[in-house]
Write a protein that holds these residues in place. Structure first.
Motif, short mmCIF file in Angstrom:
data_model
loop_
_atom_site.label_atom_id
_atom_site.label_comp_id
_atom_site.label_asym_id
_atom_site.label_seq_id
_atom_site.Cartn_x
_atom_site.Cartn_y
_atom_site.Cartn_z
N LEU A 52 0.82 -1.21 0.00
CA LEU A 52 0.00 0.00 0.00
C LEU A 52 0.86 1.26 0.00
CD1 LEU A 52 -2.83 -1.03 2.50
CD2 LEU A 52 -2.98 -0.83 0.00
N PHE A 53 1.91 1.26 0.82
CA PHE A 53 2.79 2.43 0.89
C PHE A 53 3.53 2.61 -0.44
CE2 PHE A 53 5.54 4.73 4.32
CZ PHE A 53 5.49 5.90 3.59
N ALA A 54 3.95 1.50 -1.07
CA ALA A 54 4.62 1.60 -2.37
C ALA A 54 3.69 2.21 -3.41
CB ALA A 54 5.09 0.22 -2.82
N ASN A 55 2.44 1.81 -3.38
CA ASN A 55 1.47 2.36 -4.33
C ASN A 55 1.27 3.86 -4.09
OD1 ASN A 55 -0.38 1.99 -6.49
ND2 ASN A 55 -2.04 2.16 -5.00
N PHE A 56 1.15 4.26 -2.83
CA PHE A 56 1.00 5.67 -2.49
C PHE A 56 2.24 6.47 -2.92
CE2 PHE A 56 2.00 9.01 0.60
CZ PHE A 56 0.96 9.89 0.34
N LEU A 57 3.42 5.94 -2.57
CA LEU A 57 4.67 6.65 -2.88
C LEU A 57 4.89 6.74 -4.38
CD1 LEU A 57 6.83 7.95 -1.13
CD2 LEU A 57 8.14 5.85 -1.30
N ALA A 58 4.50 5.70 -5.10
CA ALA A 58 4.65 5.73 -6.56
C ALA A 58 3.86 6.88 -7.17
CB ALA A 58 4.19 4.40 -7.15
N GLY A 59 2.68 7.13 -6.64
CA GLY A 59 1.89 8.26 -7.12
C GLY A 59 2.49 9.59 -6.74
N GLU A 60 2.99 9.69 -5.52
CA GLU A 60 3.59 10.94 -5.04
C GLU A 60 4.88 11.29 -5.78
OE1 GLU A 60 2.56 13.19 -2.52
OE2 GLU A 60 0.69 12.10 -2.84
N LEU A 61 5.68 10.27 -6.11
CA LEU A 61 6.98 10.51 -6.73
C LEU A 61 6.97 10.29 -8.24
CD1 LEU A 61 9.26 8.80 -4.05
CD2 LEU A 61 8.72 11.23 -4.30
N ASN A 62 5.79 10.06 -8.79
CA ASN A 62 5.65 9.86 -10.24
C ASN A 62 6.54 8.75 -10.79
OD1 ASN A 62 3.73 11.97 -10.51
ND2 ASN A 62 5.41 13.45 -10.43
N TRP A 63 6.54 7.61 -10.10
CA TRP A 63 7.30 6.47 -10.59
C TRP A 63 6.67 5.98 -11.87
CZ3 TRP A 63 7.75 3.04 -5.59
CH2 TRP A 63 8.67 3.62 -4.72
N SER A 64 7.49 5.45 -12.75
CA SER A 64 6.95 4.83 -13.97
C SER A 64 6.23 3.54 -13.57
CB SER A 64 8.10 4.51 -14.93
OG SER A 64 8.91 3.47 -14.41
N GLY A 65 5.43 3.05 -14.47
CA GLY A 65 4.73 1.79 -14.22
C GLY A 65 5.69 0.65 -13.98
N LYS A 66 6.81 0.68 -14.67
CA LYS A 66 7.83 -0.36 -14.53
C LYS A 66 8.44 -0.34 -13.12
CE LYS A 66 11.26 -2.12 -17.67
NZ LYS A 66 12.20 -1.80 -18.75
N THR A 67 8.73 0.83 -12.61
CA THR A 67 9.29 0.95 -11.26
C THR A 67 8.26 0.52 -10.22
OG1 THR A 67 10.71 2.76 -11.98
CG2 THR A 67 10.38 2.52 -9.62
N ARG A 68 7.03 0.87 -10.43
CA ARG A 68 5.95 0.48 -9.51
C ARG A 68 5.82 -1.04 -9.45
NH1 ARG A 68 0.29 3.39 -8.69
NH2 ARG A 68 1.53 5.09 -9.48
N ILE A 69 5.86 -1.69 -10.60
CA ILE A 69 5.77 -3.15 -10.65
C ILE A 69 6.98 -3.78 -9.98
CG2 ILE A 69 5.85 -5.13 -12.23
CD1 ILE A 69 4.01 -3.46 -14.08
N LYS A 70 8.15 -3.19 -10.16
CA LYS A 70 9.35 -3.71 -9.50
C LYS A 70 9.24 -3.61 -7.98
CE LYS A 70 12.53 -2.95 -13.30
NZ LYS A 70 13.67 -2.17 -13.80
N TRP A 83 17.01 -4.99 -2.13
CA TRP A 83 17.49 -4.65 -3.47
C TRP A 83 16.79 -3.39 -3.99
CZ3 TRP A 83 14.29 -4.68 -7.79
CH2 TRP A 83 14.91 -4.41 -9.01
N PHE A 84 15.46 -3.35 -3.83
CA PHE A 84 14.71 -2.21 -4.33
C PHE A 84 15.14 -0.92 -3.64
CE2 PHE A 84 11.14 0.72 -4.56
CZ PHE A 84 10.87 0.70 -5.92
N GLU A 85 15.33 -1.00 -2.35
CA GLU A 85 15.76 0.19 -1.59
C GLU A 85 17.12 0.68 -2.10
OE1 GLU A 85 18.06 2.31 1.31
OE2 GLU A 85 18.34 0.16 1.10
N LYS A 86 18.04 -0.23 -2.29
CA LYS A 86 19.38 0.15 -2.73
C LYS A 86 19.38 0.70 -4.15
CE LYS A 86 24.07 -1.42 -2.82
NZ LYS A 86 25.00 -1.95 -1.88
N LYS A 87 18.61 0.07 -5.02
CA LYS A 87 18.63 0.46 -6.43
C LYS A 87 17.79 1.69 -6.72
CE LYS A 87 18.32 -1.24 -11.02
NZ LYS A 87 19.47 -1.43 -11.80
#
Length: 98
Positions: A52-70, A83-87
């Protein structure tokens, strides 16, 4: 906000590893399901919170769909949230501080 997500990611990742590499062997090798009964709900709660937090943050930070899925995929892989945090979150954290 990114720092809170990083902490949640570390907690979710650690709970997953404990569940996989400590609780499950204790359950199946020692015949004691108590650790799984304790860690399972904790990990489940952290997993749902992470997604849920990843979905919220993806909207706030304008992540691409690819980054959101990752980010979502990282939650189901052992060591995935680390890995996701580091990358992906290192650069975001630097940008947030600026």
């Amino acid at each position: 906000m990114i720092q809170a997500f990083r902490i949640l990611g570390w907690l979710e990742g650690a709970s997953f590893l404990i569940l996989l590499f400590v609780a499950m062997p204790i359950k199946y090798m020692a015949g004691n399901p108590a650790v799984v009964k304790t860690m399972g709900p904790i990990h489940g709660f952290l997993f749902v919170g992470y997604v849920l937090f990843a979905n919220f943050l993806a909207g706030e930070l304008n992540w691409s769909g690819k980054t959101r899925i990752k980010a979502f995929f990282a939650a189901v892989l052992p060591f995935g949230t680390f890995w996701f945090e580091k990358k992906y979150l290192k650069n975001e954290a630097v940008a947030e501080k600026a």
